[in-house]
Write an enzyme that holds these catalytic residues in place. Structure first.
Site, mmCIF file in Angstrom:
data_model
loop_
_atom_site.group_PDB
_atom_site.id
_atom_site.type_symbol
_atom_site.label_atom_id
_atom_site.label_comp_id
_atom_site.label_asym_id
_atom_site.label_seq_id
_atom_site.Cartn_x
_atom_site.Cartn_y
_atom_site.Cartn_z
ATOM 1 N N THR A 42 0.908 -1.237 0.332
ATOM 2 C CA THR A 42 0.134 0.250 -0.192
ATOM 3 C C THR A 42 0.728 1.200 -0.097
ATOM 4 O OG1 THR A 42 -1.689 -1.472 1.330
ATOM 5 C CG2 THR A 42 -1.581 1.363 1.239
ATOM 6 N N GLY B 297 2.814 -2.748 8.586
ATOM 7 C CA GLY B 297 2.382 -3.124 10.095
ATOM 8 C C GLY B 297 4.157 -3.694 10.363
ATOM 9 N N GLU C 264 -6.071 -5.608 2.891
ATOM 10 C CA GLU C 264 -6.344 -7.216 1.362
ATOM 11 C C GLU C 264 -7.366 -5.960 0.739
ATOM 12 O OE1 GLU C 264 -3.410 -8.502 2.383
ATOM 13 O OE2 GLU C 264 -2.758 -7.361 3.588
#
Length: 684
Positions: A163, A202, A445
């Site tokens: 992303t 993350g 996702e």
């Protein structure tokens, strides 16, 4: 059975809030458990897939929950930085303990991880959940030899950087570039714009020293689309960012306080040719590009995670239901009859109507999650044998069910919180944490609306193939019936009262609804195409119908899989209670979407009224088993982290103890009184 349960859980309560207090079971909960019509333990074993699975899961659970190295102060009373620190410490210990306990099965590793972190996210999530699986699935054997063991041993700590600030679900729009230089046999990675900065992964901010970076591949002057590259981002040993790498944490979020979601800007960062994952697509030393056998293969990791998220939806919703239903059995409020004792709020029909359909949904999603996991493993096996024929269906179904289940579960968790009144708003209830931890699944996702439109594209193609006479298989096989002209009104013409609970009839109703909405969406698209300039404009002008069709398709799949599960159950008492849950799930869904069923002529007005009446009867039928049903999910108190959802039901004593531990209560008089209020009082 109830006595055996109490004995077993007394041992498990040691990991709970307020441990050490005398444990006496709340009288309401004891009575609820004794009135159950089935053996809770037998249902737990069915959910786990057999007694041996239950035994092993509890064994792993005990290893984590009883280990003093994993104990810590309540996270609710910590700052973001403190929570991150605790999570990194526990993750480091966890990796060591996985070796010590010789846990090697991937599913058992995920169990252990979940129990160590009490179901919360942690900084190694993407290392374990995406970095390692991507290397296993998309690297060549030589690349696996280079990267896997160092990553398994945590010399390499990885994340998955897809992303960007400007693009999320539309991954073809990603702007990061990887340009091949044949002179040095290296890829040069760049973030050419501010919107191309990687954003959100993350573990990227402070934890990882490597990232799998998705970038547009340029070689021999051509863009070859998105490919994955292993990029070192921090120096081994010192952990300082490498030259050309700008990396850090993106700041506080709605939840996920334990995770360092990060940003990554690449400025002429060079990696060897061998750092592009080349199991499927390849770049030769001279820059020649070799295409993969299927363009969907690059999405393998995402499909895996989406399949797993369906199971996470079941887990999060079932935890929220456990808390809300136990609390509703313990909480007494108001009057049903003047002068009578205050009833349990679970006796109010409105409370049952809020919670029991969600309980039924949690069971449905549990079975669907297991189906998706098995389907993923089966199709991955086929792909390893060179058979890619089932990949489009897996891609479509994982996208649609990921969206369908996360939307429903996210709204359901919030419904559970509101059903607990004011106390649900306290972090002590555990419900705010479940919500803020789970709700990002609606976005990551693959943003849910985008996912539904991907599923719609597959349904659109399948419908077109069926109309041309091709025979469809898998979850879309019902579209074969369209050219046979099954008429919904033939169903509506039958009297409903006699067979309103008939399982096959309910599955058939959902099948007809899905077929009707798919057909309607395709027809509307063609109408739009008649007065639009392009297919894209027509698609956008039909998007609401397409999303509705995908939702109906997913709803049908869930109902069908739940029904299929019933036929496998041998224990009569469990079959009866799951049958009641199935009927509630299916009939509540018809009531809630009655417009679709009426519009398609599947049911008439009178039949919908019968459905709504039957839903009320099913709520009453489930009432005696409600607490036993949530007990069957088998969540220890340490995992729920909820004062309201305690197994022993002693909520008020523990709520008071929890509040006393608030940092504001460390002093009787807070320093702000002397700094601001007292001076003001002396002046006024």
């Amino acid at each position: 059975g109830a006595l055996r349960w109490r004995w077993r859980w007394c041992g498990r309560l040691r990991g709970s809030l307020g441990a050490g207090a005398a444990i006496a079971m709340n009288a309401d909960l004891r009575r609820e458990r004794e009135s159950a019509s089935f053996r809770t333990e037998a249902l737990t074993q069915l959910l786990d897939g057999g007694p041996e699975n239950t035994r092993r899961r509890r064994e792993i659970e005990a290893l984590a929950l009883n280990d003093p190295e994993f104990q810590h102060e309540d996270l609710n009373f910590m700052t973001c930085s403190e929570r991150y620190d605790v999570a990194v410490r526990k993750s480091s210990v966890m990796v060591r303990k996985i070796r010590e306990h010789d846990i090697s099965n991937p599913e058992e590793i995920m169990f252990f991880k979940r129990y160590v972190h009490r179901g919360r996210p942690e900084p190694l999530d993407l290392h374990l959940g995406m970095f390692l699986p991507t290397i296993l699935n998309q690297a060549t054997p030589e690349q696996q030899d280079r990267f896997f063991m160092p990553a398994w041993n945590l010399q390499i700590i990885g994340t998955y950087a897809q992303t960007e600030m400007g693009h999320g679900s539309f991954i073809r729009g990603l702007e990061t570039t990887a340009t091949y230089d044949p002179l040095t046999q290296e890829f040069v990675l760049n973030s050419p714009t501010v919107t191309s900065i990687k954003w959100w992964p993350g573990g990227l901010g402070k934890t990882s020293n490597h990232a799998i970076v998705l970038a547009q591949l340029y070689t021999q002057g051509q863009c070859r689309g998105l490919h994955a590259f292993i990029v070192p981002i921090r120096k081994m040993g010192t952990h300082e960012p490498l030259p050309g790498v700008v990396v850090g944490d993106i700041g506080p979020k709605f939840g996920f306080d334990e995770v360092d979601n990060g940003f990554l800007k690449l400025e002429n960062v060079r990696v060897p040719r061998e750092n592009m994952l080349m199991r499927f697509a390849k770049v030769m030393p001279d820059g020649t590009y070799l295409k993969p056998p299927s363009d969907k293969l690059m999405y393998g990791t995402m499909v895996f995670i989406r399949s797993m998220i369906v199971g996470e939806s079941a887990r999060a919703l079932s935890q929220a239901c456990t808390i809300a239903i136990r609390y509703s059995a313990v909480r007494h409020q108001s009057e049903l009859k003047p002068g009578a004792p205050e009833p349990q709020i679970l006796d109010y029909q409105t409370q049952q109507f809020k919670l029991f359909p969600l309980l039924a949904t949690a069971f449905a999603f549990r079975f669907v999650g297991n189906f998706m996991r098995d389907m993923y493993h089966r199709i991955t096996g086929d792909m390893n044998d060179g058979d890619y024929s089932q990949l489009p269906e897996l891609h479509s179904l994982s996208a649609g069910l990921k969206a369908f289940t996360t939307w429903v579960a996210s709204a359901g968790i919030e419904e559970c919180r509101m059903a607990c009144g004011g106390h649900g708003y306290s972090r002590s209830s555990g419900l705010p944490d479940i919500y803020v931890t789970f709700t990002p699944t609606c976005t990551y996702e693959g943003e849910n609306t985008v996912m539904m439109l991907q599923t719609a594209r597959y349904l659109f193609k399948s419908y077109t193939r069926a109309k041309s006479g091709q025979d469809l298989s898998g979850t879309v096989s019902y579209l074969n019936d369209l050219h046979n002209h099954i008429q919904p009104h033939q169903v509506a013409g039958r009297p409903l009262a006699r067979n309103i609970d008939d399982v096959d009839r309910l599955v058939e109703a959902y099948k007809l609804r899905a077929a009707n909405l798919v057909e309607g969406a395709v027809e509307n698209y063609h109408v739009e195409l008649g007065h639009r300039n392009s297919k894209e404009e027509a698609w956008n002008s039909t998007a609401i119908d397409l999303v509705g069709a995908s939702g109906a398709h997913c709803h049908y799949v869930v109902v069908k899989l739940f029904a299929a599960k019933l036929s496998e159950i041998k224990d009569a008492s469990i079959h009866d209670v799951l049958c009641t849950l199935f009927q509630l799930y299916a009939l509540h869904g018809i009531s809630k979407n009655s417009g679709d069923f009426l519009h398609a002529g599947i049911f008439n007005d009178q039949q919908i009224s019968q459905v709504q009446q039957r839903v009320k009867e099913l709520l009453a039928a489930l009432r005696p088993n409600a607490v036993a049903l949530v007990d069957a999910f088998d969540y220890p108190d340490a995992i729920l982290s909820s004062v309201l959802g305690r197994y022993d039901g002693n909520i008020y004593e523990h709520m008071f103890e929890w509040a006393k531990r608030s940092p504001l209560n460390k002093t009787e008089v807070h320093e702000s009184f002397h700094k601001y209020l007292k001076p003001l009082q002396s002046k006024l």
